[in-house]
Design a protein around this motif. Structure first.
Motif, PDB file in Angstrom:
ATOM      1  N   PRO A  77       0.701  -1.347   0.101  1.00  5.31           N
ATOM      2  CA  PRO A  77      -0.070   0.003   0.052  1.00  5.31           C
ATOM      3  C   PRO A  77       0.771   0.926  -0.062  1.00  5.31           C
ATOM      4  CG  PRO A  77      -0.801  -1.537   1.463  1.00  5.31           C
ATOM      5  CD  PRO A  77       0.455  -2.230   1.004  1.00  5.31           C
ATOM      6  N   THR A  79       3.866   1.574  -1.249  1.00  2.23           N
ATOM      7  CA  THR A  79       4.324   1.747  -2.661  1.00  2.23           C
ATOM      8  C   THR A  79       3.320   2.219  -3.735  1.00  2.23           C
ATOM      9  OG1 THR A  79       5.792   0.016  -2.187  1.00  2.23           O
ATOM     10  CG2 THR A  79       5.651   0.726  -4.515  1.00  2.23           C
ATOM     11  N   CYS A  80       2.237   1.793  -3.531  1.00  2.00           N
ATOM     12  CA  CYS A  80       1.293   2.202  -4.526  1.00  2.00           C
ATOM     13  C   CYS A  80       0.671   3.698  -4.148  1.00  2.00           C
ATOM     14  CB  CYS A  80      -0.187   1.338  -4.073  1.00  2.00           C
ATOM     15  SG  CYS A  80      -0.075  -0.305  -4.608  1.00  2.00           S
ATOM     16  N   LEU A  81       0.578   4.077  -2.691  1.00  7.25           N
ATOM     17  CA  LEU A  81       0.302   5.662  -2.680  1.00  7.25           C
ATOM     18  C   LEU A  81       1.250   6.561  -2.991  1.00  7.25           C
ATOM     19  CD1 LEU A  81      -1.233   5.480   1.218  1.00  7.25           C
ATOM     20  CD2 LEU A  81      -2.192   6.241  -0.996  1.00  7.25           C
ATOM     21  N   ALA A  84       1.197   6.858  -6.689  1.00 10.13           N
ATOM     22  CA  ALA A  84       0.082   7.726  -7.010  1.00 10.13           C
ATOM     23  C   ALA A  84       0.344   9.115  -6.811  1.00 10.13           C
ATOM     24  CB  ALA A  84      -1.238   7.357  -6.101  1.00 10.13           C
ATOM     25  N   SER A 115      -1.253  13.803   4.439  1.00 12.90           N
ATOM     26  CA  SER A 115      -2.573  13.985   4.768  1.00 12.90           C
ATOM     27  C   SER A 115      -2.899  12.171   4.771  1.00 12.90           C
ATOM     28  CB  SER A 115      -3.590  14.659   4.147  1.00 12.90           C
ATOM     29  OG  SER A 115      -3.662  14.411   2.917  1.00 12.90           O
ATOM     30  N   PHE A 116      -2.094  11.368   4.107  1.00 12.42           N
ATOM     31  CA  PHE A 116      -2.681  10.233   4.014  1.00 12.42           C
ATOM     32  C   PHE A 116      -1.870   9.338   5.132  1.00 12.42           C
ATOM     33  CE2 PHE A 116      -3.804  11.629  -0.089  1.00 12.42           C
ATOM     34  CZ  PHE A 116      -4.510  10.573  -0.518  1.00 12.42           C
ATOM     35  N   THR A 117      -2.924   8.642   5.737  1.00 20.29           N
ATOM     36  CA  THR A 117      -2.186   7.682   6.855  1.00 20.29           C
ATOM     37  C   THR A 117      -2.982   6.350   6.703  1.00 20.29           C
ATOM     38  OG1 THR A 117      -2.373   9.632   8.315  1.00 20.29           O
ATOM     39  CG2 THR A 117      -2.010   7.373   9.313  1.00 20.29           C
ATOM     40  N   ARG A 118      -2.113   5.436   6.711  1.00 19.06           N
ATOM     41  CA  ARG A 118      -2.644   3.956   6.507  1.00 19.06           C
ATOM     42  C   ARG A 118      -3.284   3.601   7.747  1.00 19.06           C
ATOM     43  NH1 ARG A 118       0.996  -0.514   5.222  1.00 19.06           N
ATOM     44  NH2 ARG A 118      -0.650  -1.671   5.730  1.00 19.06           N
ATOM     45  N   PRO A 119      -4.589   3.227   7.607  1.00 17.93           N
ATOM     46  CA  PRO A 119      -5.153   2.439   9.093  1.00 17.93           C
ATOM     47  C   PRO A 119      -4.439   1.578   9.829  1.00 17.93           C
ATOM     48  CG  PRO A 119      -6.580   2.660   7.159  1.00 17.93           C
ATOM     49  CD  PRO A 119      -5.043   2.965   6.708  1.00 17.93           C
ATOM     50  N   ASP A 179      -8.639  12.780  -7.733  1.00 22.44           N
ATOM     51  CA  ASP A 179      -8.321  11.838  -6.413  1.00 22.44           C
ATOM     52  C   ASP A 179      -6.931  11.810  -6.236  1.00 22.44           C
ATOM     53  OD1 ASP A 179     -11.020  11.809  -6.231  1.00 22.44           O
ATOM     54  OD2 ASP A 179     -11.317   9.669  -7.119  1.00 22.44           O
ATOM     55  N   LEU A 180      -5.940  11.782  -7.119  1.00 23.55           N
ATOM     56  CA  LEU A 180      -4.417  11.574  -7.119  1.00 23.55           C
ATOM     57  C   LEU A 180      -4.083  12.442  -5.776  1.00 23.55           C
ATOM     58  CD1 LEU A 180      -3.396  10.705 -10.408  1.00 23.55           C
ATOM     59  CD2 LEU A 180      -4.119   8.964  -8.615  1.00 23.55           C
ATOM     60  N   PRO A 181      -3.046  11.989  -4.680  1.00 25.42           N
ATOM     61  CA  PRO A 181      -2.841  12.871  -4.118  1.00 25.42           C
ATOM     62  C   PRO A 181      -1.943  14.027  -4.531  1.00 25.42           C
ATOM     63  CG  PRO A 181      -2.171  10.634  -3.325  1.00 25.42           C
ATOM     64  CD  PRO A 181      -2.891  10.651  -4.704  1.00 25.42           C
TER      65      PRO A 181
ATOM     66  N   LEU B 284       2.711  -3.645 -11.157  1.00 25.80           N
ATOM     67  CA  LEU B 284       1.809  -2.620 -10.357  1.00 25.80           C
ATOM     68  C   LEU B 284       0.642  -1.888 -11.336  1.00 25.80           C
ATOM     69  CD1 LEU B 284       1.887  -1.572  -7.570  1.00 25.80           C
ATOM     70  CD2 LEU B 284       3.317   0.091  -8.292  1.00 25.80           C
ATOM     71  N   LEU B 289      -3.202   1.335  -7.711  1.00 26.99           N
ATOM     72  CA  LEU B 289      -2.868   2.552  -7.174  1.00 26.99           C
ATOM     73  C   LEU B 289      -4.260   3.183  -6.888  1.00 26.99           C
ATOM     74  CD1 LEU B 289      -0.285   2.347  -8.605  1.00 26.99           C
ATOM     75  CD2 LEU B 289      -0.123   4.601  -9.281  1.00 26.99           C
ATOM     76  N   ALA B 292      -5.582   1.759  -3.433  1.00 21.39           N
ATOM     77  CA  ALA B 292      -4.859   2.425  -2.367  1.00 21.39           C
ATOM     78  C   ALA B 292      -5.367   3.847  -2.033  1.00 21.39           C
ATOM     79  CB  ALA B 292      -3.206   2.300  -2.642  1.00 21.39           C
ATOM     80  N   VAL B 293      -5.280   4.760  -2.920  1.00 18.33           N
ATOM     81  CA  VAL B 293      -5.784   6.154  -2.831  1.00 18.33           C
ATOM     82  C   VAL B 293      -7.242   6.178  -2.183  1.00 18.33           C
ATOM     83  CG1 VAL B 293      -6.504   8.279  -3.722  1.00 18.33           C
ATOM     84  CG2 VAL B 293      -4.442   6.954  -4.549  1.00 18.33           C
ATOM     85  N   TYR B 296      -6.874   4.849   1.532  1.00 19.52           N
ATOM     86  CA  TYR B 296      -6.161   5.553   2.545  1.00 19.52           C
ATOM     87  C   TYR B 296      -6.414   6.992   2.412  1.00 19.52           C
ATOM     88  CZ  TYR B 296      -4.232   1.001   2.914  1.00 19.52           C
ATOM     89  OH  TYR B 296      -3.910  -0.538   2.951  1.00 19.52           O
ATOM     90  N   ARG B 297      -7.330   7.504   1.697  1.00 12.21           N
ATOM     91  CA  ARG B 297      -7.437   8.900   1.479  1.00 12.21           C
ATOM     92  C   ARG B 297      -7.958   9.463   2.910  1.00 12.21           C
ATOM     93  NH1 ARG B 297     -11.691  10.840  -2.565  1.00 12.21           N
ATOM     94  NH2 ARG B 297     -11.120   8.979  -3.507  1.00 12.21           N
ATOM     95  N   PRO B 298      -7.323  10.681   3.213  1.00 10.67           N
ATOM     96  CA  PRO B 298      -8.176  11.215   4.314  1.00 10.67           C
ATOM     97  C   PRO B 298      -9.379  11.500   4.368  1.00 10.67           C
ATOM     98  CG  PRO B 298      -6.829  13.010   3.171  1.00 10.67           C
ATOM     99  CD  PRO B 298      -6.735  11.676   2.383  1.00 10.67           C
TER     100      PRO B 298
END
Lengths: 188, 423
Positions: A77, A79-81, A84, A115-119, A179-181, B284, B289, B292-293, B296-298
């Motif tokens: 996750p 790596t994917c984030l 992204a 702002s992205f945090t893994r649960p 939606d991408l960071p 991948l 991707l 994952a977004v 885990y997005r806020p």
């Protein structure tokens, strides 16, 4: 006659320069086709172009390599984030081609991820710890070709492995581009 | 390659171990076939030894008990072939020297011999030299070692080391690589052996200084050094060949572990400098991707919804304002009527003068507001005169007259929202 050596060289180096001679290029394409692969034209910075070995559009690499769709080695996750976020920062205009994208400072990507945090992560995990994980993922993505290897300016650049994505992949990303960071204030 | 299986274990191949045993027994052998060529022979003896060790009894074991105890390790036929020989040669002894005695014991010397064979299988005698050095050092420290005995020990070790070094150099220079491979596990303690020899010579020099001056100690160290160099030459040839053929089984797992722990990245990369690898890769897909977004997005910031209108009262606020204005006008009209006392005109001057400043202000203000409101049928006249009464409740007063005027019809809008001028 197909020559396997240039193909092996391309596989080991990931990217090779486009041959000047048309006959040489044609031979390379024929060799790739014989091997069940295809040549991908990769756009680099400043209009530079190179060739990479890819899979034909009708071939699923995961099926060929026997990968389980649920458990892809390395595709964590984090790596994917991070990838992204790199795409979100380096690809500001979804109407433009994904590659070569725009080089951005590493900090911009890290800030976009802030702002992205893994649960499940402990609350006490500091931003510095998370940044260490993200930087580790950036190194991994660079090693795997999803990002260009680090250069002197330390900028993040999208790598040639992204050229291996099919049209459906890019379209999917384009649809979810907003939606991408990315940093607040950066164009979506 | 066939030898590879032996490299990671210390054991020699059966044929090679047979050669080792023959060389070991040669000093006391009567014939060239003194040592059994079948490796099972030694296994039977080891099984017999194990059987006695595990039996726990002190009365010996019968032949059938021994056969049963050895059956897990060797076949019954192999046991039967070796049993009589073991009895004849004294490995097995009758518990009592009586013809009917059927119980047997194992000779302790044979147990020791089995231990020696085991060591021969693993170390080819180098460990014996190490033990000799250790024993000499220990006796020297304890003060039980005489000068002559020490010289004899040192001379013995020196000779053995000389033979070992010659053997290794012979292998390194003249023998096929496969022979080196078979021998390579036997000489991994060269550095330790050199250290022990140096240590023994140092301790001997303190106790018997003349040993150093006579050169006895130096010759031992020289021989240990020669053996050390021979081992290096032996391994250099081994590793050169292994490097050329990329044989990773040449070194023991411990050596790889040690290299991984203590060598630099550059040094570790040298053996693979000319090796071609696939670059690192990762499957991948783009959808991974996006997933994952999404995962885990806020969370979006929470906003409090606007407070809903108070639905408990259905009163029209405009009507309520009109009502309040009307009430106010009625009160004011009643006050004016109170001043007039049913007449058409009333002089308010005396009331103002007696009401004090606060009351005067309220009377004047109300009268002027009533005068300005067309819905209240009164008018006010203010005189130009000024009454000054320095001792009264209100020191300065302008005479004021309130008059009733004809009632006027007032539209609701005007009555409600007419702006009342302030006095």
């Amino acid at each position: 006659m197909p020559d396997p050596l240039p193909l092996a060289r391309m596989r080991a180096l990931r990217l090779v320069a486009v041959p000047w001679a048309e006959e040489e290029l044609a031979l390379l394409q024929e060799t790739a086709t014989t091997a069940g692969r295809r040549l991908i034209d990769v756009a680099g910075d400043h209009g530079a172009r190179a060739l990479m070995l890819g899979w034909p559009a009708d071939v699923d690499p995961m099926a060929v390599l026997g990968a389980d769709g649920e458990d892809l080695p390395g595709a964590t996750p984090t790596t994917c984030l991070v990838l992204a976020a790199c795409i979100g920062c380096c690809w500001p205009d979804p109407d433009a081609p994904l590659l070569p994208g725009k080089p951005v400072p590493e900090n911009q990507v890290l800030d976009a991820l802030a702002s992205f945090t893994r649960p499940g992560r402990p609350v006490s995990e500091s931003l510095r710890t998370r940044q260490a994980h993200w930087k580790s993922a950036i190194r991994r993505l660079r090693a795997c070709g999803f990002l260009v290897p680090e250069e002197e300016d330390s900028l993040i650049r999208l790598g040639p492995a992204l050229a291996g994505w099919g049209d459906a992949d890019v379209r999917h990303l384009r649809d979810r581009h907003a939606d991408l960071p990315r940093l607040v204030g950066e164009p979506a | 390659m066939e030898y590879s299986a032996d490299l990671l274990t210390a054991n020699q191949s059966p044929a090679r171990f047979h050669d080792t045993l023959k060389a070991f027994v040669a000093p006391v052998a009567k014939a060239t076939d003194a040592v059994a060529s079948d490796p099972v022979a030694l296994r039977v003896a080891q099984a017999v030894c194990a059987a006695f060790g595990d039996s726990g009894g002190s009365n010996g074991m019968t032949r059938s008990e021994l056969a049963a105890a050895c059956s897990n390790a060797v076949s019954v036929a192999a046991f039967e072939r070796r049993f009589d020989l073991f009895v004849e040669m004294g490995l097995l002894r009758r518990y009592a020297e009586k013809p009917h005695q059927q119980r047997y014991m194992i000779h302790p010397v044979s147990v020791t011999a089995l231990l020696v064979y085991g060591r021969l299988e693993e170390t080819n005698g180098v460990e014996e030299i190490m033990l000799l050095l250790d024993r000499a050092h220990r006796d020297l420290d304890a003060g039980t070692m005489t000068r002559e005995a020490l010289i004899e020990q040192i001379t013995t070790v020196k000779r053995n080391l000389s033979i070992m070094a010659d053997h290794l150099l012979y292998l390194a220079e003249d023998r096929p690589w496969e022979e080196l491979v078979a021998e390579q596990s036997q000489h991994r303690s060269a550095k330790a052996l050199l250290d022990k020899a140096s240590s023994l010579v140092g301790a001997a020099g303190e106790r018997f200084p003349e040993l150093l001056s006579s050169g006895t100690g130096r010759r031992l160290v020289d021989e240990a050094l020669r053996y050390f160099n021979a081992v290096n030459a032996f391994y250099s040839r081994l590793l050169a060949q292994a490097s050329a053929s990329r044989d990773f089984s040449m070194l023991s797992p411990e050596q790889y572990l040690s290299a991984a722990s203590y060598r630099s990245r550059g040094e570790l990369a040298v053996p693979l400098a000319r090796t071609v690898f696939d670059p690192a890769s990762m499957l991948l897909p783009a959808e991974r991707l996006v997933s994952a977004v999404e995962k885990y997005r806020p969370a979006p910031p929470r906003r409090r919804p606007p407070r809903p209108p108070d639905s408990s009262s259905d009163q029209d606020p405009v009507a309520a304002a009109r009502e309040r204005e009307q009430t106010k006008r009625v009160v004011m009209e009643a006050e004016m009527e109170l001043h007039l006392q049913g007449g058409d005109e009333a002089d308010l001057t005396s009331r103002i003068r007696g009401a004090g400043w606060r009351g005067a202000a309220r009377i004047v203000t109300d009268a002027l507001l009533a005068n300005a409101d067309p819905g209240i049928p009164v008018t006010v006249d203010l005189s130009d005169a000024l009454i000054v009464d320095a001792a009264g409740p209100v020191s300065h007063v302008t005479p004021m007259t309130l008059r009733r005027s004809p009632a006027a019809s007032v539209r609701d809008d005007d009555a409600t929202f007419a702006e009342a001028p302030r006095a």
